[in-house]
Write a protein that holds these residues in place. Sequence first.
Motif: not given
Length: 229
Positions: A96-116
């Motif tokens: 998903y990091i690679d998809k977002v880098k490529g411009g993919w944004l098919d979501f409304d909210i992003a959550v991340a664990t601290p290690d990410m």
Amino acid sequence: MKHGKNYREALKKYDPQQSYAIDKACELVKSLHYVKFDETVELHVALRLGKSQSVRDTLVFPNQFTAEKKVLVFCSEDRAKEALDAGAAYAGSTEYIDKVKGGWLDFDIAVATPDMMKDVGRLGMVLGRKGLMPNPKTGTVTNDIVSAINELKKGRTEYRADKTGIIHIAVGKVSMEPAKVAENVNTLLSELNRKKPADAKADFIRSVSVSSSMGPGVWVEVASEKEEA
């Protein structure tokens, strides 16, 4: 600014200079509605903030009015199933990091664990511009991803004051019962008073107005701190 005929007609239905009790103000907003679509009801709260003060937090309104949001969770692969079972639309790490880098944004909210966050932080140019960057202050950087997802799916909403000290936030839809919109307004104002900075100026809430997205604003009565004491 020049307004259209319908807007000007709406202004004749009430006193734009008068302040109204919250319940009455929300009733007026509904009665002033003149467009064919279901407008969002917006609240605008001006705060007395010092130079070093800021207000940013989240809350869950008692009466929801938005569609269920798609949540993306950046987490290690061994926690992806946990996130998906809790209701996340997407969960994972490198993919998903690679998809977002490529411009993919098919979501409304992003959550991340601290290690990410070391890797997710590199997406700042993409996520930051869209207001989607996970942030500990809004509870979207957390190890408790199940609780975060549950609250977000219930409609947890972020509010923050802009550079001029004003909070602009949606509190309902014109189609809702005015009493339910008023309850949402009261919820936010109570939260602001409860979490105001310790060194906040007197009468922290300077002014409040409510409107539909296309309609005129209605001033809301604000009790002074002396009256509340």
